[in-house]
Design an enzyme around this catalytic site. Structure first.
Site, PDB file in Angstrom:
ATOM      1  N   LYS A   1     -17.621  71.689  56.107  1.00 44.87           N
ATOM      2  CA  LYS A   1     -17.502  70.940  54.850  1.00 44.87           C
ATOM      3  C   LYS A   1     -16.457  69.862  55.075  1.00 44.87           C
ATOM      4  CE  LYS A   1     -16.910  71.277  49.882  1.00 44.87           C
ATOM      5  NZ  LYS A   1     -17.338  72.031  48.703  1.00 44.87           N
TER       6      LYS A   1
ATOM      7  N   GLU B   1     -13.553  73.935  55.847  1.00 46.49           N
ATOM      8  CA  GLU B   1     -13.343  72.693  55.088  1.00 46.49           C
ATOM      9  C   GLU B   1     -11.955  72.100  55.340  1.00 46.49           C
ATOM     10  OE1 GLU B   1     -12.971  73.138  50.837  1.00 46.49           O
ATOM     11  OE2 GLU B   1     -13.581  71.086  50.445  1.00 46.49           O
TER      12      GLU B   1
HETATM   13  P1  13P Z   1     -14.534  68.238  45.191  1.00 44.64           P
HETATM   14  O1  13P Z   1     -15.987  67.855  45.364  1.00 44.64           O
HETATM   15  O2  13P Z   1     -14.072  68.145  43.792  1.00 44.64           O
HETATM   16  O3  13P Z   1     -13.650  67.529  46.166  1.00 44.64           O
HETATM   17  O4  13P Z   1     -14.433  69.770  45.548  1.00 44.64           O
HETATM   18  C1  13P Z   1     -15.115  70.294  46.621  1.00 44.64           C
HETATM   19  C2  13P Z   1     -14.439  71.496  47.132  1.00 44.64           C
HETATM   20  O5  13P Z   1     -15.080  72.484  47.418  1.00 44.64           O
HETATM   21  C3  13P Z   1     -12.971  71.452  47.292  1.00 44.64           C
HETATM   22  O6  13P Z   1     -12.528  72.581  47.962  1.00 44.64           O
END
Ligand code: 13P
Length: 337
Positions: free
Chosen positions: A220, A178
């Site tokens: 992600k 991510e």
């Molecule tokens: P948000 O959808 O609040 O951005 O969080 C997703 C997430 O996994 C952040 O690491």
């Protein structure tokens, strides 16, 4: 090879059409920001109550394929003593775990951070697998500013992420990588597109160099949109076009799937943007949501820490999950305010 077949099975469970992944993986410290919405102090009991409310909500398995947990939560149980992991697995929801240990400043590179957590990771992941986790998440943070992000920041984070992904796959756990390009800022959507494309290209260069099995990995990503402080906010169609252009230029075909973080967008906006992306039709990868704030905020507002509000709060969760499920399928038709 056998190990990788297991990874592919987990990826296809997570990327089922019409479902998405709930991120409920706030660290014990970050949970303070969520509980604040329910006017609650950040205490272990309140954190456990909130997660129990989420994981036992009726029918969520219709719209959720997975839930990302945090170390403490992975080890917790319901008030009746049923481990959260068992609650999820019994409903056909795959438990995942956030495994990075947050960020630290990069010395000499102002306003840039690098994610921590490689030390001892192999041992931690072996334990997480034994407890029942089947996928993992590692988040890196990219801030857009006048002179940032620098290549040093992007490369340092990319190579750490690649090492994490290798260790996760060796332990039979799907890595979710991510690299979050932050929404807060005054940047335009064009700048966000350029930065996100560069960030993802840097990441996939590292992943390929380290021979990470991309079929057994999930990206992600943030959506590509103008910063929240920019004078013109991006329309869903603009967001969808820019985001898909970015992916086409930077995400290899064989990546197992792509999921979105909500990044501080309102719940409705995150759903509308997902719908706009689905409207572009089938892509090379399955794509769905993996929101935290955009799903949990209405639940916390409804709950307010009161046991009598739990059914209402669970309904708010089911509703938000269903709206995002419809959007993932391209069938979301809007909703009342
Ligand atoms: P948000 O959808 O609040 O951005 O969080 C997703 C997430 O996994 C952040 O690491």
């Amino acid at each position: 090879m056998e190990k990788n077949e297991t990874l592919y099975t987990t990826v296809s469970q997570l990327m089922q059409s019409g479902k998405g992944i709930l991120a409920a993986d706030e660290s014990d410290a970050t949970a303070a920001k969520r509980l604040e919405i329910a006017n609650l102090p950040n205490q272990p009991g309140n954190r456990q109550d909130f997660r129990e409310l989420l994981f036992t909500a009726p029918e969520i398995e219709e719209y959720l394929s997975g839930v990302i947990l945090y170390d403490t939560t992975l080890r917790e149980s319901t008030d009746q003593g049923v481990p959260f992991v068992d609650v999820l697995v019994a409903r056909g929801i795959v438990p995942g775990i956030k495994v990075d240990l947050g960020t630290k400043p990069i010395p000499g590179f102002p306003n840039e951070v690098v994610t921590q957590g490689l030390d001892g990771l192999d041992d931690r992941l072996r334990e997480y697998h034994a407890i029942g986790a089947r996928f993992t998440k590692w988040r890196a943070v990219v801030t857009i500013g006048e002179t940032i992000p620098t290549d040093v920041c992007l490369e340092l984070n990319a190579y750490r992420m690649a090492e994490y992904a290798l260790i996760a796959q060796a332990n039979g756990l799907v890595p979710m990588v991510e690299p979050e390009v932050l929404f807060p800022g005054t940047h335009s959507i064009d700048v966000a597109e350029e930065v996100t494309t560069h960030t993802l290209n840097t990441l996939f260069t590292a992943l390929k160099k380290y021979k990470v099995d991309l079929k057994g990995l999930i990206l992600k990503s943030s959506m590509v949109l103008a910063g929240d402080g920019h004078k013109e906010q991006s329309s869903p169609e603009e967001v969808a076009a820019a985001t898909l252009r970015t992916f086409k230029l930077s995400v290899p075909r064989d990546v197992g799937g792509i999921v979105f973080l909500s990044g501080g967008q309102t719940p409705k906006r995150a759903t509308e943007n997902l719908q706009a992306i689905a409207s572009f039709g089938k892509q090379q990868w399955p794509i769905t949501f993996s929101y935290s704030r955009a799903i949990q905020e209405p639940v916390l507002v409804a709950w307010q820490g009161r046991p009598e509000n739990i059914p209402l709060a669970q309904k708010a969760l089911l509703y938000r999950a269903k709206m995002n499920s419809l959007a993932q399928l391209g069938n979301y038709e809007g909703e009342k305010e």
